[in-house]
Design a protein around this motif. Sequence first.
Motif, PDB file in Angstrom:
ATOM      1  N   ARG A 126       1.272   8.132  -3.420  1.00 44.66           N
ATOM      2  CA  ARG A 126       2.366   7.065  -3.030  1.00 44.66           C
ATOM      3  C   ARG A 126       3.067   6.331  -4.143  1.00 44.66           C
ATOM      4  O   ARG A 126       4.338   6.114  -4.167  1.00 44.66           O
ATOM      5  CB  ARG A 126       1.527   6.238  -2.213  1.00 44.66           C
ATOM      6  N   PHE A 139      11.457   2.912   5.842  1.00 47.38           N
ATOM      7  CA  PHE A 139      11.182   2.717   7.069  1.00 47.38           C
ATOM      8  C   PHE A 139      12.466   2.317   8.000  1.00 47.38           C
ATOM      9  O   PHE A 139      13.513   1.573   7.549  1.00 47.38           O
ATOM     10  CB  PHE A 139       9.902   1.547   7.172  1.00 47.38           C
ATOM     11  N   LEU A 147       0.891  -1.279   0.209  1.00 44.00           N
ATOM     12  CA  LEU A 147      -0.091  -0.098  -0.105  1.00 44.00           C
ATOM     13  C   LEU A 147       0.848   1.315   0.034  1.00 44.00           C
ATOM     14  O   LEU A 147       0.556   2.207  -0.871  1.00 44.00           O
ATOM     15  CB  LEU A 147      -1.036  -0.011   1.232  1.00 44.00           C
ATOM     16  N   SER A 148       2.035   1.057   0.871  1.00 44.01           N
ATOM     17  CA  SER A 148       2.889   2.405   0.668  1.00 44.01           C
ATOM     18  C   SER A 148       3.361   2.699  -0.576  1.00 44.01           C
ATOM     19  O   SER A 148       3.720   3.617  -1.015  1.00 44.01           O
ATOM     20  CB  SER A 148       3.918   2.131   1.990  1.00 44.01           C
ATOM     21  N   LEU A 149       3.718   1.674  -1.347  1.00 45.80           N
ATOM     22  CA  LEU A 149       4.125   1.750  -2.896  1.00 45.80           C
ATOM     23  C   LEU A 149       3.118   2.169  -3.813  1.00 45.80           C
ATOM     24  O   LEU A 149       3.341   2.516  -4.771  1.00 45.80           O
ATOM     25  CB  LEU A 149       4.711   0.270  -3.411  1.00 45.80           C
ATOM     26  N   GLY A 150       2.062   2.240  -3.252  1.00 45.21           N
ATOM     27  CA  GLY A 150       0.741   2.763  -3.952  1.00 45.21           C
ATOM     28  C   GLY A 150       0.029   1.740  -4.853  1.00 45.21           C
ATOM     29  O   GLY A 150      -0.633   1.917  -5.865  1.00 45.21           O
ATOM     30  N   ILE A 210       9.205   5.736   0.326  1.00 44.93           N
ATOM     31  CA  ILE A 210       9.222   5.690   1.531  1.00 44.93           C
ATOM     32  C   ILE A 210      10.644   4.767   2.253  1.00 44.93           C
ATOM     33  O   ILE A 210      10.604   3.627   1.765  1.00 44.93           O
ATOM     34  CB  ILE A 210       8.005   5.484   2.454  1.00 44.93           C
ATOM     35  N   ARG A 244      15.795   0.685  -3.287  1.00 48.48           N
ATOM     36  CA  ARG A 244      14.266   0.750  -3.829  1.00 48.48           C
ATOM     37  C   ARG A 244      13.746   2.300  -4.161  1.00 48.48           C
ATOM     38  O   ARG A 244      13.191   2.126  -5.221  1.00 48.48           O
ATOM     39  CB  ARG A 244      13.681  -0.003  -2.891  1.00 48.48           C
ATOM     40  N   ASP A 247      11.753   7.176   7.938  1.00 48.07           N
ATOM     41  CA  ASP A 247      11.420   7.304   9.272  1.00 48.07           C
ATOM     42  C   ASP A 247      12.531   6.632  10.001  1.00 48.07           C
ATOM     43  O   ASP A 247      12.693   5.211  10.042  1.00 48.07           O
ATOM     44  CB  ASP A 247      10.049   6.667   9.398  1.00 48.07           C
TER      45      ASP A 247
END
Lengths: 485, 219
Positions: free
Chosen positions: B76, B84, A348-351, B82, B150, B162
């Motif tokens: 996104r 982590f 989901l974070s990758l869309g 992102i 990535r 984060d």
Amino acid sequence: MNFFKRAWLNVWAKKGRSVLLILVSSAILMFVLAGLLIRSAAVKATDQAKANVGATVTLSANRQAAFKKMQNSSRSKSSRPKMTLTPVKLSDATKITKLSNISSYNVTSSTSVNAKSYDTVSTSSGLSGGNSGGPGGMKSSTSTGDTQIDGVTSTSLATDFSSKQSKITKGRGITAADKNTNHVVIEKDLASQNNLTVGDTITVKEATGSKDKVKLKIVGIYKASSTSSSSAGPMSTDPANTMYTSYTLANTFKGTKYAGTADSVTFNVSNPAKVSSVKTAGKKLINTSKYALSTDDSSYQTVKASMSNVESFANKIVWLVAIAGTIILALIVILMIRERRFEIGVLLSLGEARWKIVAQFFAEMLMVIVVAVAIAGVGGKFVGSQLGSQLVSQSTTTTQTTTSSTGQPGGSGAPGGSGMKGGNGGPGNMSQSANSKAAKTELDVSVSAVNLAELGGFGLAITFLSIMIASGGILRLEPKKVLIS
Amino acid sequence: MLKTQGLGYWYQDKDQPLFQDINLEFEVGQSYAILGHSGTGKTTFLSLIAGLDKPKAGDILLDDRSLKKIGLTNYRRHDVSIVFQAYNLFTYMSPLNNLLTAMAITGAEHAGDKDFALKTLNDLGIGADLATRNVQHLSGGQQQRVAIARTMACDAQLVVADEPTGNLDEDNTKGVIEQFQRIAHDRQKCVIIVTHEPDVASQCDHQYRLENKQFTELV
């Protein structure tokens, strides 16, 4: 199609879990397939029963009407009442043979003659030289010979032969070609007692009318089983003294007025489901005050009832296992999804679209199900065979118990009276063979491409439902809660 | 590039917000550190600019377009990457497949390009032999480098991290921060790192401290 690649990578990387899922799915699908196989085998068996066990419609004299007539006349007259049965005219029977679904017919005409050139078989308990009426018939003053003559169109169509209670051991049986001949088929014991064999000639003396001597040529020898012997009843001669001839010869023995008649005519119906319609159509062609049409589809009904039970149980197996399987798989998938929350969060974070995540899980289960269907295809046949034979034996026993306690439609027996054979040829005896055929009904459990396709459909539906139930969590999942906590 | 306008967030009570009326601007080619004690709301702030949650007040604009209009899933997929603290890699895949999967999902320019993915990994010290192993067989530092690779393999202009060094030793921390600086300066991306380590923050171009519901830039 990236979700498909992810699904493959997951299934391959987590081999242990995949094997476990394959085993669980195989077990579920194996029982679904067993149910499907039993169901289709039961349908097939019912169809085969239609073709094999058959059903008959018998045209004979109307005993009820004759009895009523006798009662009425006894009130008006002081003399002893006498029941007169009208022999079946073959011209009337011919009309019925033209109806659709009539595959063949057998004319029966019975009488008795006296032995001249040979000795009859006598038994200690038997009443040799007695009447030939049997339990279903009436004693006839004109038929008192020691040898029973069963005139038929063909011995292969006679009940004793079709039910395998009697079988030709030498020579041949009577056929339609023996019409108007003096050919005869005698019993093995009678033949050996008198050193007779195929090709020999015997002489009999008519028991009625002119009491002429008639030479008969032996064309075949048959063996009567003990069951057949016992069914003859206490008032009949020894069964070994029964000879089979063409019905025309039997009519000759009975007298000239019996030419072109028969005691009864049994019509074989090709489709047992059409027995009632044949009977209805037949009744329109005959004089019902003189003749009666009785039906016997007990064999078909016994098999049908037995197979209906099996089919109904198989249906329940299919649906119960399918529902239970869906619940079990759904629970497994829910647990599987719960432990993969982080993976879902990353996706989901990758869309990634949520439906594609659901599609990934579906693709994973699909790969599992494909292997499971193959395994179930092999194992399902074995489970189906075991379960099927158990079911058939149980349901046949139940059906037979039920039919025997309620009374099998045995009819009134073949009409008796003037030289007519009773008991042995009646529909009551036929039901006995029907049950034995039904008892022998076996399920041919084999896996066909259609069964596998059906199983695949069930597997697909179970997987789809399981994933849909389990994916409620995916649709509600918030990536922040999974990834940042 | 990225702007926050009157941004505010609270969990239960509107009268006790984590932060409120935040107006910040982040530019490409720069790295930003957000410092703060535990529970001040810095990670929540990151989740808002990463598109993982919706703000309770105010708005976030990407090149003057509101995230509400772009849609968080689209945002996104195409605009943010992102990293982590717990790496959050696909544990059943190799580093190479992790990159290829991310590139395929985000529709990156080099999607499906295995050589590009291998080169990106190699640039971060993950050789071909490590690239095809399962990620669970890699050390923490190596896994974090895969996570950074990535973000580099995808085309997103904004990279948010984060506590990316939270699980790493001193040497690995240094290497990871260097990589983020390269992403910002060489690849001209905007890097925003949330950390509680002043040493890490001091290596970024800009430092903000979240304290008393407000951001203060440290000079």
